[in-house]
Scaffold this motif. Sequence first.
Motif, PDB file in Angstrom:
ATOM      1  N   ILE A   1       0.742  -1.324   0.163  1.00  0.00           N
ATOM      2  CA  ILE A   1       0.074   0.110   0.051  1.00  0.00           C
ATOM      3  C   ILE A   1       0.854   1.492   0.040  1.00  0.00           C
ATOM      4  O   ILE A   1       1.783   1.319   0.929  1.00  0.00           O
ATOM      5  CB  ILE A   1      -0.964  -0.049   1.350  1.00  0.00           C
TER       6      ILE A   1
ATOM      7  N   ASN B   1      -7.234   6.535   4.522  1.00  0.00           N
ATOM      8  CA  ASN B   1      -7.573   4.948   3.834  1.00  0.00           C
ATOM      9  C   ASN B   1      -6.530   4.023   3.868  1.00  0.00           C
ATOM     10  O   ASN B   1      -6.857   2.917   3.917  1.00  0.00           O
ATOM     11  CB  ASN B   1      -7.895   5.533   2.265  1.00  0.00           C
ATOM     12  N   GLY B   2      -4.996   4.370   3.799  1.00  0.00           N
ATOM     13  CA  GLY B   2      -4.099   3.387   3.765  1.00  0.00           C
ATOM     14  C   GLY B   2      -4.181   2.359   5.019  1.00  0.00           C
ATOM     15  O   GLY B   2      -4.115   1.415   4.904  1.00  0.00           O
TER      16      GLY B   2
ATOM     17  N   CYS C   1      -2.888   4.680  -2.156  1.00  0.00           N
ATOM     18  CA  CYS C   1      -3.583   5.520  -1.160  1.00  0.00           C
ATOM     19  C   CYS C   1      -3.147   6.910  -1.128  1.00  0.00           C
ATOM     20  O   CYS C   1      -3.061   7.271   0.096  1.00  0.00           O
ATOM     21  CB  CYS C   1      -3.877   4.651  -0.134  1.00  0.00           C
TER      22      CYS C   1
ATOM     23  N   SER D   1      -1.824  11.196  -6.927  1.00  0.00           N
ATOM     24  CA  SER D   1      -1.031   9.994  -6.883  1.00  0.00           C
ATOM     25  C   SER D   1       0.090   9.697  -7.855  1.00  0.00           C
ATOM     26  O   SER D   1      -0.171   9.514  -9.193  1.00  0.00           O
ATOM     27  CB  SER D   1      -2.279   9.176  -7.131  1.00  0.00           C
TER      28      SER D   1
ATOM     29  N   VAL E   1      -7.354   3.700  -4.374  1.00  0.00           N
ATOM     30  CA  VAL E   1      -8.232   3.772  -3.379  1.00  0.00           C
ATOM     31  C   VAL E   1      -8.365   5.164  -3.021  1.00  0.00           C
ATOM     32  O   VAL E   1      -7.315   5.845  -2.832  1.00  0.00           O
ATOM     33  CB  VAL E   1      -8.074   3.102  -2.172  1.00  0.00           C
ATOM     34  N   GLY E   2      -9.811   5.855  -2.602  1.00  0.00           N
ATOM     35  CA  GLY E   2      -9.828   7.254  -2.066  1.00  0.00           C
ATOM     36  C   GLY E   2      -9.459   8.265  -3.192  1.00  0.00           C
ATOM     37  O   GLY E   2      -9.751   8.080  -4.339  1.00  0.00           O
TER      38      GLY E   2
ATOM     39  N   GLY F   1     -13.814   6.978   0.265  1.00  0.00           N
ATOM     40  CA  GLY F   1     -12.601   6.040   0.370  1.00  0.00           C
ATOM     41  C   GLY F   1     -12.734   4.955   1.320  1.00  0.00           C
ATOM     42  O   GLY F   1     -12.060   3.728   0.865  1.00  0.00           O
TER      43      GLY F   1
ATOM     44  N   VAL G   1     -12.380   0.919   0.478  1.00  0.00           N
ATOM     45  CA  VAL G   1     -11.665   0.010   1.072  1.00  0.00           C
ATOM     46  C   VAL G   1     -12.514  -1.267   1.286  1.00  0.00           C
ATOM     47  O   VAL G   1     -12.062  -2.394   1.286  1.00  0.00           O
ATOM     48  CB  VAL G   1     -11.253   0.290   2.507  1.00  0.00           C
TER      49      VAL G   1
END
Length: 363
Positions: free
Chosen positions: A21, A27-28, A175, A180, A298-299, A316, A320
């Motif tokens: 991750i 979120n992570g 995440c 990102s 994600v998120g 987010g 998950v």
Amino acid sequence: MDNPARGAIVAAMTYDHDIAIIGGGLNGPALALALAQAGFRVAVIDRVAETETEFDGRAYALALASVRLLKAVGVWQAVAENAQPMLEIKVTDGRVGQGASPWMLHFDHAEIEEGPMGHMVEDRHLRAAFADAMGRDGRITQIAGEVTAQATDAQGATVTLSSGDTLTARLIIGCDGRASGTAARAGIRRTGWGYGQTAVVCAVGHDRPHGGAAHQFFMPTGPLAILPLTGNRSSIVWSTSDAHAAAMLAQDDAGFLDALRPAFGSFLGEIVLLGPRSGYPLGLTLAQQFVAQRVALVGDAAHGIHPIAGQGLNAGQRDVAALVQVLETARGRGEDWAGAQVLARYQDWRQPETRTLAMATDA
């Protein structure tokens, strides 16, 4: 995608971790804990381990589904005493100096069977609880560092850190927020634009109790959210023009309160500033795909939306829950749980909802 480490991965068929991750945040850690509970070996890579315990005004409106997830991963117990139930939500039109319109949208927790519509929890309490929970789980490895490269093939993935160290995994999950690096390195393009607005975030204390009510005033320059915290305190999220936000952030505390009071109104009595103020540029950014070869997003890495509905973290957390369910189910069936067909199920599940939410908040 070509991978210089492919030969090593194929030959050994072993991995340092099942899943890497990239990005800590909130979120992570939630994802890491849920995956670890499902039996996956997880590495969480984050540039900076944020351990701030001083109140900085940041807080989140956690929906019922997010609270359920936090309970499932063993974090809610650590934050429950510092969580403020949201009993009412009042949405009104407003004008500076005139107060709220008498016409409003009103939502009351008494109209649903599951109790409060959500809870307000400060960022500092959530981060501390996540850090403690991850530290107690032997299936989670926390790595401080910055990812500079990633490579994938049909077998797995390799991540390279700024230290020169590498690690292997069967799946990479990004995440790492709106900008990102995981998405960029995977060749995933983004769609979006800025709003010319900045969210000014802070917290205030006030004379009168808020009664668990959250308020959203739609001002000419943007919405002002007044969100209840424990005690006689509220979190403020004022979305306004970049120029207006910069001017307010440049003022001293007294000057800022002078600007806030006419918009805030007097319904909670006198207000005082608690802690620092922060500004966050607002915009929309959507990943065109949520997955790539051995990669999932994600998120905010997948969908960064306007905070007007308070759904950023909640969306987010729904990512998950969905991703963990997809991966766990595929593994139970004996499938290649990090393969393209399985990851496509996650995208098909989450992308339509987040696009609809993005369009609604954008409009």
